[in-house]
Each structure stands twice: as structure tokens, then as C-alpha cells.
Scaffold this motif. Structure first.
Motif, PDB file in Angstrom:
ATOM      1  N   ASN A 176       0.801  -1.230   0.000  1.00 47.56           N
ATOM      2  CA  ASN A 176       0.000   0.000   0.000  1.00 47.56           C
ATOM      3  C   ASN A 176       0.833   1.280   0.000  1.00 47.56           C
ATOM      4  O   ASN A 176       0.320   2.357  -0.231  1.00 47.56           O
ATOM      5  N   GLY A 177       2.126   1.147   0.248  1.00 52.01           N
ATOM      6  CA  GLY A 177       2.995   2.325   0.228  1.00 52.01           C
ATOM      7  C   GLY A 177       3.660   2.488  -1.129  1.00 52.01           C
ATOM      8  O   GLY A 177       3.124   2.053  -2.141  1.00 52.01           O
ATOM      9  N   HIS A 178       4.840   3.106  -1.101  1.00 50.22           N
ATOM     10  CA  HIS A 178       5.583   3.229  -2.345  1.00 50.22           C
ATOM     11  C   HIS A 178       6.257   1.898  -2.644  1.00 50.22           C
ATOM     12  O   HIS A 178       7.147   1.462  -1.920  1.00 50.22           O
ATOM     13  N   THR A 179       5.834   1.238  -3.677  1.00 52.42           N
ATOM     14  CA  THR A 179       6.364  -0.079  -4.031  1.00 52.42           C
ATOM     15  C   THR A 179       6.219  -0.284  -5.528  1.00 52.42           C
ATOM     16  O   THR A 179       5.332   0.289  -6.163  1.00 52.42           O
ATOM     17  N   ASP A 180       7.087  -1.113  -6.103  1.00 52.45           N
ATOM     18  CA  ASP A 180       6.903  -1.502  -7.501  1.00 52.45           C
ATOM     19  C   ASP A 180       5.693  -2.413  -7.673  1.00 52.45           C
ATOM     20  O   ASP A 180       5.167  -2.558  -8.766  1.00 52.45           O
ATOM     21  N   PHE A 181       5.282  -3.055  -6.564  1.00 49.33           N
ATOM     22  CA  PHE A 181       4.306  -4.135  -6.668  1.00 49.33           C
ATOM     23  C   PHE A 181       3.064  -3.897  -5.822  1.00 49.33           C
ATOM     24  O   PHE A 181       2.774  -4.647  -4.879  1.00 49.33           O
ATOM     25  N   PRO A 182       2.281  -2.845  -6.142  1.00 51.23           N
ATOM     26  CA  PRO A 182       1.003  -2.660  -5.455  1.00 51.23           C
ATOM     27  C   PRO A 182      -0.014  -3.676  -5.993  1.00 51.23           C
ATOM     28  O   PRO A 182       0.289  -4.453  -6.905  1.00 51.23           O
ATOM     29  N   LEU A 183      -1.199  -3.619  -5.449  1.00 55.81           N
ATOM     30  CA  LEU A 183      -2.286  -4.516  -5.860  1.00 55.81           C
ATOM     31  C   LEU A 183      -2.596  -4.404  -7.353  1.00 55.81           C
ATOM     32  O   LEU A 183      -3.147  -5.324  -7.957  1.00 55.81           O
ATOM     33  N   GLN A 184      -2.244  -3.288  -7.969  1.00 56.32           N
ATOM     34  CA  GLN A 184      -2.565  -3.076  -9.385  1.00 56.32           C
ATOM     35  C   GLN A 184      -1.541  -3.690 -10.329  1.00 56.32           C
ATOM     36  O   GLN A 184      -1.721  -3.651 -11.535  1.00 56.32           O
ATOM     37  N   ASN A 185      -0.453  -4.241  -9.803  1.00 61.99           N
ATOM     38  CA  ASN A 185       0.577  -4.790 -10.676  1.00 61.99           C
ATOM     39  C   ASN A 185       0.415  -6.313 -10.817  1.00 61.99           C
ATOM     40  O   ASN A 185       0.069  -6.814 -11.875  1.00 61.99           O
ATOM     41  N   LEU A 186       0.714  -7.040  -9.747  1.00 63.72           N
ATOM     42  CA  LEU A 186       0.547  -8.497  -9.703  1.00 63.72           C
ATOM     43  C   LEU A 186       1.337  -9.249 -10.784  1.00 63.72           C
ATOM     44  O   LEU A 186       0.789 -10.095 -11.506  1.00 63.72           O
ATOM     45  N   PRO A 187       2.631  -8.975 -10.892  1.00 62.27           N
ATOM     46  CA  PRO A 187       3.440  -9.708 -11.865  1.00 62.27           C
ATOM     47  C   PRO A 187       3.726 -11.122 -11.397  1.00 62.27           C
ATOM     48  O   PRO A 187       3.787 -11.395 -10.199  1.00 62.27           O
ATOM     49  N   LEU A 188       3.920 -12.010 -12.346  1.00 66.59           N
ATOM     50  CA  LEU A 188       4.240 -13.407 -12.035  1.00 66.59           C
ATOM     51  C   LEU A 188       5.730 -13.659 -12.146  1.00 66.59           C
ATOM     52  O   LEU A 188       6.423 -13.030 -12.956  1.00 66.59           O
ATOM     53  N   GLY A 189       6.193 -14.609 -11.366  1.00 70.03           N
ATOM     54  CA  GLY A 189       7.596 -14.975 -11.424  1.00 70.03           C
ATOM     55  C   GLY A 189       7.816 -16.375 -10.901  1.00 70.03           C
ATOM     56  O   GLY A 189       6.864 -17.056 -10.498  1.00 70.03           O
ATOM     57  N   VAL A 190       9.067 -16.797 -10.937  1.00 66.72           N
ATOM     58  CA  VAL A 190       9.442 -18.121 -10.433  1.00 66.72           C
ATOM     59  C   VAL A 190      10.527 -17.925  -9.373  1.00 66.72           C
ATOM     60  O   VAL A 190      11.531 -17.251  -9.627  1.00 66.72           O
TER      61      VAL A 190
END
Lengths: 428, 428
Positions: free
Chosen positions: B15-29
Motif C-alpha cells: 500500500n505504500g511506495h512499491t513496484d508491486f502494489p495490488l494493481q501490478n501483480l506480476p508473475l515470477g518463479v
């Protein structure tokens, strides 16, 4: 390794004129009537089904057969020379006249004509070299008559990355590609089917054991990293290539399809046909130390006779035999395959089992030895007359190109590679 | 798809300053302490373990999670847009404040700092494009001041095949490559460690559903074949490149390593940051019809801010903050990603799920926007002064390059890509 000419196989077709006598024993991946692809060995006009015969193998040879499971030879390539040689020695025992395996012929042998051949490994990366020096000179002359070779040619084994996803086994249709081309005298390109479709006669090299990223394979060890050889047709759209290739090299002009012969001819089968690297002409530079190895200089070159044949749709209809376009030889490689491996990995680039190298077009210096139509027609200026009365500058729909290769040496059984075929079909 | 800025997650760091807020949700391994690699979703400073949470998914979303099994996202990429969107929608429900998943936080969530990230898919083929027009102009000017762009540049999305085997996830060491280089004023090359090691700031594009060989992907369908995006550093040995690249393009000067950021930022996450393709300057040709699509022209470009940072060993020792070398934007792509897909397949070349494209270096036109040292130092003529008092023309051992990317738009949550890092280590 001795390869007596007179050893006979109980597979009688292996004893006459064949690409696949007892002295060859190439590996491949085949299926029958849509079965799952599995590994086999070519012998005469037949295929030995390795997994149907698996209980005839033990020790290192058994390990090798097990590594060919799953319809891809990558794990077998990765095993390296020891298990490959053990497999070869056991195959010789099993296929020679008098072997008890003959009693199980019905279970372990298939007629090759009934089988479908596949690309024998998962190809992680495909690299196409440009080390046929006569081809480089023939093509260079079209653009720079006085100075055909670029300054780096005799120092750097020139190569570039190719497209792995469109490598197909012999027999796959060659769909004429569409793309951008620049009409002569124009400044704006047009779009449409390629009008200058060509083939390139190349040797393919299968990589065995790889290297970790950051490591290099020393020239003295490089031959140990080669699993085998095939024929390779680097189909080329010359008009698309001429417009797209500056400044980063050929791309869509090559990536529509590359065809390979499906049998992996091993380094062991080719052993009698190794030669000293043809002497570099007076004044040519010595290879840099990382490319120089005494044993490789003495026996790193391969004496393989290479042939290109053409049939057109009309010729096939009229039963006109295939027309030979070229007879060349792999001795026209300026660099040995060991030098290609050492160069490719010298920067730490990781090679992996199942990587495929193309040699580059292996033309000779004379008419009748050119490995592409670009060279034969001098860039489309000359016409080739065919026995059917037809003429060609570049390939037309329905044309079939057949590559063949054969090794001959006095006192040794002659071996071949099988065919690498492809027929051009109309653009969609 | 609406992406309200104010939706809050129970993962508070999202919820703060991040690359990965709820609107991003990238996938990875990822893996933890050497465990088998498995799939996850970045959320704030954490990773949601998809398989630990699998019973929270059903229908299309469940199918999507199942396709991420095995530590490689290829099968998920192959599923295409429908299941990917279903997964995204369910992830939003599960990660939003008030979701019952919060009660299972201990089982399904890992601290990202405890995890090791991996290349998220088996990369069948890697293609590097050259569509950053400002880079092409900046580099072209070094060689041809009056005519920096070649005649094909504004017609052909220029690209070439790259090496897939040496693509590594952020953090991998960059071993300085060795190779042949031609010393200034000499005619014979020498061999040794690269002395002009450089980075290139690129966007990476993950291919989703592929096409059969012989088919083409129409420009109107092309966006549907893109699974997601990452950052890509196309490390380059400029001295090796200059000597080897004629006539077939860069080879060993690039193949020693390519680094990518490990998170796959989806097309859906980037939706708010799409723009009209920047107008072509007056007099530029229209794209040929196979590259022209109204919807793509209207919203095919991506507004992603791209950043390059450098730290040296001395800077890290002295706690000097990373020095920004460049701030650029993906709007400098002359062609859209849909145009890259349409072009790549127009000749019938088969694309496969998990193929990776690089955009080419995404420089801007101004100092401070250059995506490589080659441009910043004008080919090694100028010196870059660092806050530590050190100077650089090219990279030295111990230097670390960090690529970052961020999307900002008024009224939308800002999202980022995570980092793409690599530290240069001495040649072996």
C-alpha cells in the motif's frame, strides 16, 4: 578404431551400396504410424529400435541407450564420448553376421521406408557459421570484385545466431516466405512473396557435452564436445535478405525454415575420413593461440563429399532423374569444427547438449561446386538450364532440393548421411 | 479494466511506495533455501506462493495457476489472455483488504528478501530488436554524422537472433568476456579481456501463444500473443563487436550474458499506461499494411519510465548512493510490440510461448537519456565523472549496473518492474 570393409551384417541391405553400412551406425529419432517418437540406429534400409532391443545392452552401452529415451537425444549427447563408443561397439557385435539378435529381427527391426524421421534433439540454440571460404569469396566477389573477403575473415570464425524453432527434419515442406523487398532502382520497399528463393549446402554439427556459463572450451578439448554431424539446408530469401540485413545480419530471410538430415553421424564413424586442415595459402595468418592445436591441425578437417540435386514438378512428372547442381566437399571449411567450438565458447558463452551449428555454405571454387543459386547464377544474372528444358535463376514452387553426403576412402567402407530434402510450396 | 488507486491490500507493504502494489501483480518463479523453483506473484515486499494457495482458485483462474507448475511459466504463457485475466481478477479478490486469505498468511506468503528469483520460463528463442530510434541515431551518428539511419530503418523493424542459453535473472555475475579485438591503427587482432564493456537498457517482451510454422500473426491479433514484459540488459563488448560484426552481425560480443528482471509484468497491469504511437516525424513513411492497425496506432505504445544506475566497488564501500546514468522512456520505440510480433512472424517463422524479445536500446535524444556508455562517452571519447571522484569510459570490474522501470499516470497507481542488476567480475 579399425573399420574393416568386409565385415558383414545379418541385415543384408547393410552389405551392399548403402549410406548405412555396419561402419556408420548413426542415431536418430523415428516413429511409425503416429507412434511416440523413439530412438533408433540406421542399418541398411532398416532401423534398429533401441528400446525394443534394450535388454541386449549392459554397462556403459546400456546407460547410453537409456539416455536416448523420450524421443530426444539430448541426454545421450550430454553423456559424451565414452558411452557413445561403448554403444557403438555393442551395436557392432549385435548387428554383425551370426549375432543372436537376428532371431529377434521381427521385434527390433523396422523398414526405414515405413518410418517417419524427426529432428533428433531439442535444439536449445542454433548457430550458423560462415566458414566455407570459397562461398565467402564467391559471394564477396559479387559485391567487392577486388577484395571479396572482409579483413576479419581469416582471424574470426564468422558466425551468427539462427532461429531454432523452425528447424525441421528432411521432408518438411518449404513454404515460400513473404516479406519486404526493395525493387531495383526504387527507394521504397514492397511486400509480397519472396522472388529469389535459394538453398545453402551446409554441414550440421551437433554439440555433445556443454560448458558452464563463464567457462571456455579449450581447443584441445573441443572435439570431445561434438556429438555428431548431419546435413543442413539453410534456405534463404535473397531479396528479403538484401533489404533487411544491415546493420545486424540476416533475420527473416533465413528464419522461415532450416532443414536437416535426421541421422546423427558420429565422430567415430567419421574417424577414417579426417584429414589435416588444408594448408592455408601462402601469406595467410596463423590462427590465434586459442584456435591452434597440433592434433586439430593434423586431423581436424573432414573429407565429406557433398551433393546438391534438384527436381522440378515437371521433371518428376516426366520421370527425368534429379539434376545435380553441385558436388562439393567439407574440406572447403576454413576452420575445423573444433575451432568453431573453441571460438563460440571463448567469451564464456554456454553451449548445451543439443545445440546445432551450421558450417556455412560449403562451395568449391569452380562452376559445378557452388552451394547456392546465388553463386551459380551470379546473383540472378545467369540462367541454369535443366534437362527438362526448363530454366531457373532461383527456386520455383514445386522445386525439390536434395542434399546428400558421402565419405570415401580406399580400404574403408564408404558411409553416407542419408538425405536432406525439401520441396518449395506456394506462399500463403 | 479500472485500477482504482485507493484499493488497499492486507499485505500492508503493497500500500505504500512499491513496484508491486495490488494493481501490478506480476508473475515470477522463485525458490527458498534451495527448494525447487515454483511460481509466485509479487505483492509489496512479499511473494504469494501460487501453489500453496491453489485451493483458493477455481475455473479459469485455477487452470492458470495449474499451468504455472513446474517452475516455468511457458504453459501459462501459452494459455493466452483469458485465463491470465481470470487469474488477475481472482488475485485482486484474494489480496484485497478483508479477504479470508489473510488468515493463511503464514502458509502462502514469503518475504521476497528471503527468496531467490529465476528466469521465469524456458526461453526457446531470443530475438533482440533495434527499434529504439534515438539509440540507432546516436550510434549511427558516430559512424555517419550526416546520415545516421540506414535506408531500411523506417520500414523494417530491425532485429536479429540472440543467444538464449546465457539469459540470466537479475543478480547473476557478469564475467568480463575475452575475445579478439583490433587495436587502433593495427591490421592484426589481439586476444584478451574486453576493454570496452558496456550495458544496454532494453525492454523485454515475453511471447504468449505462438503460431504454427508457415502461418503469420496479423497485426490486429498481435497484442494477444504477448504475455508480459520485463527489463533486459543486453551487455555488450564493444571492442569485440567492432571487429567481429561484419558481415553477419553481433555474436560473441553479446552472447556472454543477457540479464533480465525476473517479474513478468502483464499487459493488463500496463493497460493504463498505453498511448498512441508517437507521431512519426513529418516525411516519415507510413508502415506497410502488414504493420498497420488503427487500434495499435491509437494505443500500441507504452509509457514506461526507464532508469539506469551505476555503483562502483568504491562507491559501495563509501556508502555513496547509486549514480543515475540515464532516465529514458519506452516511448522511444519506433515500432510497437504488436508490430514486432507481426513482423517476426510475417515470413512464417514460428513463435512459441516463452520466446523473449528485446526492444533494442531505449535511449532518448538528450544527454542524460542515453541507454549505453557507447552513446554517453561518444564511443569512448568522453569521460563520465562519478560522485566518488572516479571516472568511467566503459565498465570496470566491480561496477554494478541497475535497471529500473516505473509507470506513472495521474489517477492510477504507479507500478514498477523490480530491478535488473548485474555486477562485472574479472575475466577468467
Amino acid at each position: 578404431m579399425t573399420q574393416p570393409t568386409h565385415t558383414r551384417s545379418w541385415v543384408t541391405s547393410a552389405n551392399g551400396h548403402t549410406d548405412f553400412p555396419l561402419q556408420n551406425l548413426p542415431l536418430g529419432v523415428f516413429s511409425i504410424n503416429g507412434s511416440a517418437p523413439r530412438s533408433g540406429v540406421a542399418i541398411g534400409d532398416s532401423i534398429l529400435d533401441l528400446h525394443a532391443a534394450i535388454d541386449a545392452f549392459e554397462g556403459e552401452a546400456r546407460r547410453a541407450v537409456e539416455a536416448t529415451a523420450g524421443g530426444q537425444l539430448n541426454a545421450f549427447f550430454e553423456l559424451g564420448r565414452g558411452p557413445r563408443v561403448a554403444l557403438r561397439e555393442r551395436l557392432l557385435e549385435l548387428l554383425v553376421e551370426g549375432s543372436p539378435l537376428q532371431t529377434r529381427e521381427g521385434q527390433v527391426l523396422h523398414r526405414a521406408a515405413d518410418c517417419q524421421m524427426h529432428v533428433p534433439a531439442r535444439i536449445n540454440d542454433y548457430t550458423d557459421f560462415y566458414v566455407g571460404i570459397e562461398h565467402a569469396q564467391n559471394v564477396g566477389k559479387l559485391f567487392r570484385p577486388d577484395n571479396p573477403l572482409l579483413p576479419n575473415y581469416k582471424y574470426v570464425p564468422i558466425g551468427y545466431h539462427g532461429r531454432a524453432s523452425t528447424i525441421r527434419a528432411s521432408g518438411a515442406d518449404v513454404r515460400r516466405p513473404k516479406g519486404q523487398t526493395l525493387p531495383a532502382g526504387q527507394t521504397e520497399p514492397t511486400f509480397g512473396p519472396c522472388a529469389r528463393l535459394d538453398y545453402e549446402l551446409e554441414l550440421g554439427i551437433w554439440i555433445g557435452q556443454g560448458n558452464a556459463m563463464g567457462d571456455s572450451i579449450a581447443i584441445g578439448d573441443a572435439a570431445e564436445h561434438i556429438a555428431g554431424f548431419c546435413l543442413l539446408n539453410d534456405w534463404s530469401a535473397r531479396d528479403i535478405q538484401a533489404w533487411e540485413y544491415q546493420p545486424l545480419g540476416p533475420f527473416l530471410s533465413k528464419s522461415f525454415i532450416t532443414t536437416i538430415s535426421p541421422w546423427v553421424v558420429t565422430a567415430e564413424a567419421l574417424e577414417p575420413f579426417r584429414k589435416a586442415q588444408p594448408a592455408r595459402p601462402e601469406g595467410d595468418p596463423q590462427p590465434l593461440p586459442y584456435l591452434l592445436d597440433k592434433r586439430d591441425q593434423a586431423a581436424g578437417a573432414l573429407d565429406i563429399e557433398l551433393e546438391v540435386l534438384l527436381t522440378t514438378a515437371a521433371m518428376r512428372e516426366q520421370n527425368v532423374p534429379a539434376h545435380r547442381l553441385a558436388l562439393s566437399n567439407s574440406l572447403h571449411m576454413y576452420w575445423t569444427v573444433a575451432q568453431l567450438v573453441a571460438h563460440h565458447s571463448v567469451n564464456g558463452c554456454q553451449l548445451q547438449a543439443g545445440d546445432l551449428f551450421g558450417s556455412g555454405t560449403l562451395s568449391g571454387p569452380e562452376v559445378g561446386q557452388f552451394g547456392s543459386l546465388l553463386e551459380m547464377t551470379e546473383g540472378g544474372k545467369k540462367v541454369i538450364e535443366l534437362p527438362s528444358g526448363e530454366v531457373r535463376k532461383f527456386l520455383e514452387d514445386g522445386d525439390e532440393i536434395i542434399l546428400r553426403a558421402r565419405c570415401n576412402r580406399e580400404g574403408f567402407a564408404s558411409i553416407g548421411f542419408g538425405e536432406c530434402r525439401g520441396t518449395v510450396v506456394a506462399a500463403r
